[in-house]
Design a protein around this motif. Structure first.
Motif, PDB file in Angstrom:
ATOM      1  N   ASP A  71       0.850  -1.194   0.000  1.00  0.00           N
ATOM      2  CA  ASP A  71       0.000   0.000   0.000  1.00  0.00           C
ATOM      3  C   ASP A  71       0.880   1.238   0.000  1.00  0.00           C
ATOM      4  N   SER A  72       0.282   2.337  -0.403  1.00  0.00           N
ATOM      5  CA  SER A  72       1.014   3.590  -0.550  1.00  0.00           C
ATOM      6  C   SER A  72       0.083   4.755  -0.228  1.00  0.00           C
ATOM      7  N   GLN A  88       4.744   0.537   1.614  1.00  0.00           N
ATOM      8  CA  GLN A  88       5.245  -0.772   2.000  1.00  0.00           C
ATOM      9  C   GLN A  88       4.899  -1.729   0.862  1.00  0.00           C
ATOM     10  N   ILE A  89       5.868  -2.505   0.424  1.00  0.00           N
ATOM     11  CA  ILE A  89       5.602  -3.384  -0.705  1.00  0.00           C
ATOM     12  C   ILE A  89       6.436  -4.665  -0.592  1.00  0.00           C
ATOM     13  N   GLU A  90       5.782  -5.778  -0.817  1.00  0.00           N
ATOM     14  CA  GLU A  90       6.467  -7.076  -0.840  1.00  0.00           C
ATOM     15  C   GLU A  90       6.301  -7.671  -2.230  1.00  0.00           C
ATOM     16  N   THR A  91       7.414  -8.173  -2.784  1.00  0.00           N
ATOM     17  CA  THR A  91       7.406  -8.690  -4.154  1.00  0.00           C
ATOM     18  C   THR A  91       7.990 -10.096  -4.188  1.00  0.00           C
ATOM     19  N   LEU A  92       7.309 -10.977  -4.887  1.00  0.00           N
ATOM     20  CA  LEU A  92       7.820 -12.320  -5.160  1.00  0.00           C
ATOM     21  C   LEU A  92       8.208 -12.395  -6.624  1.00  0.00           C
ATOM     22  N   GLU A  93       9.423 -12.820  -6.922  1.00  0.00           N
ATOM     23  CA  GLU A  93       9.846 -13.081  -8.285  1.00  0.00           C
ATOM     24  C   GLU A  93      10.447 -14.477  -8.347  1.00  0.00           C
ATOM     25  N   THR A  94      10.216 -15.174  -9.442  1.00  0.00           N
ATOM     26  CA  THR A  94      10.657 -16.564  -9.532  1.00  0.00           C
ATOM     27  C   THR A  94      11.512 -16.808 -10.766  1.00  0.00           C
ATOM     28  N   GLY A  95      12.221 -17.933 -10.734  1.00  0.00           N
ATOM     29  CA  GLY A  95      12.870 -18.497 -11.895  1.00  0.00           C
ATOM     30  C   GLY A  95      12.376 -19.928 -12.031  1.00  0.00           C
ATOM     31  N   MET A  96      12.498 -20.506 -13.218  1.00  0.00           N
ATOM     32  CA  MET A  96      11.974 -21.854 -13.423  1.00  0.00           C
ATOM     33  C   MET A  96      12.894 -22.636 -14.350  1.00  0.00           C
ATOM     34  N   SER A  97      13.132 -23.901 -14.011  1.00  0.00           N
ATOM     35  CA  SER A  97      13.946 -24.778 -14.841  1.00  0.00           C
ATOM     36  C   SER A  97      13.409 -26.205 -14.749  1.00  0.00           C
ATOM     37  N   LEU A  98      13.852 -27.053 -15.671  1.00  0.00           N
ATOM     38  CA  LEU A  98      13.479 -28.454 -15.671  1.00  0.00           C
ATOM     39  C   LEU A  98      14.534 -29.258 -14.924  1.00  0.00           C
ATOM     40  N   GLY A  99      14.104 -30.114 -14.021  1.00  0.00           N
ATOM     41  CA  GLY A  99      15.036 -30.955 -13.284  1.00  0.00           C
ATOM     42  C   GLY A  99      15.486 -32.147 -14.119  1.00  0.00           C
ATOM     43  N   VAL A 155      11.383 -24.474  -9.142  1.00  0.00           N
ATOM     44  CA  VAL A 155      11.054 -23.051  -9.049  1.00  0.00           C
ATOM     45  C   VAL A 155      11.890 -22.417  -7.936  1.00  0.00           C
ATOM     46  N   THR A 156      12.615 -21.367  -8.270  1.00  0.00           N
ATOM     47  CA  THR A 156      13.337 -20.586  -7.262  1.00  0.00           C
ATOM     48  C   THR A 156      12.517 -19.337  -6.958  1.00  0.00           C
ATOM     49  N   LYS A 157      12.395 -19.018  -5.668  1.00  0.00           N
ATOM     50  CA  LYS A 157      11.565 -17.894  -5.243  1.00  0.00           C
ATOM     51  C   LYS A 157      12.419 -16.852  -4.533  1.00  0.00           C
ATOM     52  N   ASN A 158      12.269 -15.610  -4.943  1.00  0.00           N
ATOM     53  CA  ASN A 158      12.976 -14.485  -4.317  1.00  0.00           C
ATOM     54  C   ASN A 158      11.947 -13.487  -3.790  1.00  0.00           C
ATOM     55  N   PHE A 159      11.892 -13.361  -2.481  1.00  0.00           N
ATOM     56  CA  PHE A 159      10.985 -12.411  -1.840  1.00  0.00           C
ATOM     57  C   PHE A 159      11.774 -11.143  -1.483  1.00  0.00           C
ATOM     58  N   THR A 160      11.183 -10.010  -1.812  1.00  0.00           N
ATOM     59  CA  THR A 160      11.808  -8.726  -1.493  1.00  0.00           C
ATOM     60  C   THR A 160      10.787  -7.836  -0.791  1.00  0.00           C
ATOM     61  N   TYR A 161      11.217  -7.249   0.306  1.00  0.00           N
ATOM     62  CA  TYR A 161      10.350  -6.317   1.022  1.00  0.00           C
ATOM     63  C   TYR A 161      11.027  -4.940   1.028  1.00  0.00           C
ATOM     64  N   GLU A 162      10.245  -3.933   0.689  1.00  0.00           N
ATOM     65  CA  GLU A 162      10.775  -2.568   0.689  1.00  0.00           C
ATOM     66  C   GLU A 162       9.791  -1.645   1.386  1.00  0.00           C
ATOM     67  N   LEU A 207      15.120  -2.425   3.272  1.00  0.00           N
ATOM     68  CA  LEU A 207      15.057  -3.476   2.266  1.00  0.00           C
ATOM     69  C   LEU A 207      15.404  -4.820   2.900  1.00  0.00           C
ATOM     70  N   LYS A 208      14.573  -5.830   2.678  1.00  0.00           N
ATOM     71  CA  LYS A 208      14.804  -7.178   3.183  1.00  0.00           C
ATOM     72  C   LYS A 208      14.597  -8.179   2.037  1.00  0.00           C
ATOM     73  N   THR A 209      15.325  -9.290   2.093  1.00  0.00           N
ATOM     74  CA  THR A 209      15.183 -10.324   1.064  1.00  0.00           C
ATOM     75  C   THR A 209      15.149 -11.712   1.693  1.00  0.00           C
ATOM     76  N   LYS A 210      14.543 -12.651   0.977  1.00  0.00           N
ATOM     77  CA  LYS A 210      14.490 -14.037   1.421  1.00  0.00           C
ATOM     78  C   LYS A 210      14.382 -14.928   0.191  1.00  0.00           C
ATOM     79  N   LYS A 211      15.060 -16.082   0.222  1.00  0.00           N
ATOM     80  CA  LYS A 211      15.052 -17.016  -0.909  1.00  0.00           C
ATOM     81  C   LYS A 211      14.462 -18.351  -0.480  1.00  0.00           C
ATOM     82  N   GLU A 212      13.651 -18.944  -1.379  1.00  0.00           N
ATOM     83  CA  GLU A 212      13.072 -20.268  -1.162  1.00  0.00           C
ATOM     84  C   GLU A 212      13.060 -21.006  -2.503  1.00  0.00           C
TER      85      GLU A 212
END
Length: 306
Positions: A223-224, A231-242, A254-261, A278-283
């Motif tokens: 929200d703004s 305050q904003i939280e963003t999820l961005e992913t990458g994808m590959s074949l195993g 699927v790789t997940k990158n969470f970013t909070y700003e 700024l905070k980040t987390k990977k899953e």
């Protein structure tokens, strides 16, 4: 006489050596051609079975194919007006030598719904349709509307053009899939929301198979106040074949990158100083094919926002 016999023997020996040398050269040439062909085939396999689908959203390359003459034939075969197709929100790709795939956006002008006291005009309705067609004639092989992507032009949530990936995704050695993503977003300066959803589909005879449907590859919530504090939280992913297959198809990694700003603007009125956090987390997540689809549990939990 002896000299003649000796000379003949020498000539026969040289001739035999020449034949062996020629045979050896021919064999080496054949081996080199075979090796070259094997290297070419290997290169093709590497290209077709490329494991990386996309590293991140900026890495995605869209298909730029859009055969307008073929699209005109398709419209005629669908018995719709060509002018009712929203060209700038339509995408296509060649599926193989004989078949093309389209994601059409079709506009139904001034759609009306029945009410007890008459009809209500709800405005223009935009529909999304998937099509496999013959590349020569435009004949329809398979078709399907996606009701989840239909919307009225004046709704708060809108859907973008469905962007098709430039390269096909090979789910195994023989099964190509078409990947595309569509963004849903809210028209608001206060509520920050957008989501990009990814779909993989294949053609099975005359049936469209959605093997992965609307997997969130980018999600933004926040929200703004509309003037610099948010305050904003963003999820961005990458994808590959195993490397491992389940029920015949490669697993999806699927790789997940969470970013909070969080940002706060200067405000004398509220005695606040400008700040930024700024905070980040990977899953990561592995999606397995269950014989029908890559099933997944939609996770809407925030990692930072409360």
């Amino acid at each position: 006489m002896k000299k003649t016999i000796l000379l003949s023997g020498v000539l026969m020996f040289l001739f035999a050596c020449g034949k062996k040398e020629k045979a050896r050269n021919e064999l080496e040439t054949q081996n080199q051609e075979l090796l070259s062909q094997m290297e070419t085939d290997t290169d093709l396999d590497k290209k077709e079975l490329k494991k990386l689908v996309f590293k991140n959203l900026d890495d995605i390359k869209d298909s730029e194919e859009l055969n307008l003459p073929l699209l005109s034939k398709v419209a005629s075969n669908l018995k719709i007006k060509y002018s009712n197709i929203k060209i700038n929100e339509t995408s296509s790709i060649n599926y193989n030598d004989k078949t093309a795939f389209f994601v059409l956006t079709i506009v139904e002008q001034n759609k009306k719904v029945s009410k007890p006291d008459g009809y209500e005009n709800l405005g223009n309705y935009l529909q999304r349709k998937y099509l496999f067609v013959n590349r020569e004639s435009g004949d329809i092989i398979a078709e399907e509307f996606d009701d989840n992507l239909g919307y009225y032009h004046n709704e708060a949530i809108r859907f973008s053009k469905s962007h098709i990936l430039k390269d096909l995704v090979y789910l195994n050695e023989n099964t190509p899939a078409i990947g595309f993503y569509t963004e849903a977003s809210a028209r608001s300066r206060i509520a920050l929301y957008s989501e990009q959803k990814f779909t993989l589909l294949t053609l099975a005879g005359t049936e469209i198979k959605k093997v992965l449907y609307e997997y969130p590859i980018r999600l933004t919530n926040g929200d703004s106040n509309g003037s610099g504090t948010y305050q904003i939280e963003t999820l961005e992913t990458g994808m590959s074949l195993g490397d491992h297959k389940t029920n015949g198809f490669f697993d999806l990694i699927v790789t997940k990158n969470f970013t909070y700003e969080e940002a706060v603007e200067d405000s004398l009125e509220y005695e606040m100083e400008e700040s930024r956090e700024l905070k980040t987390k990977k899953e990561s997540e592995k999606l397995k094919f269950n014989g029908k689809e890559y099933a997944f549990h939609r996770d809407d939990r925030h990692r930072f926002l409360e």
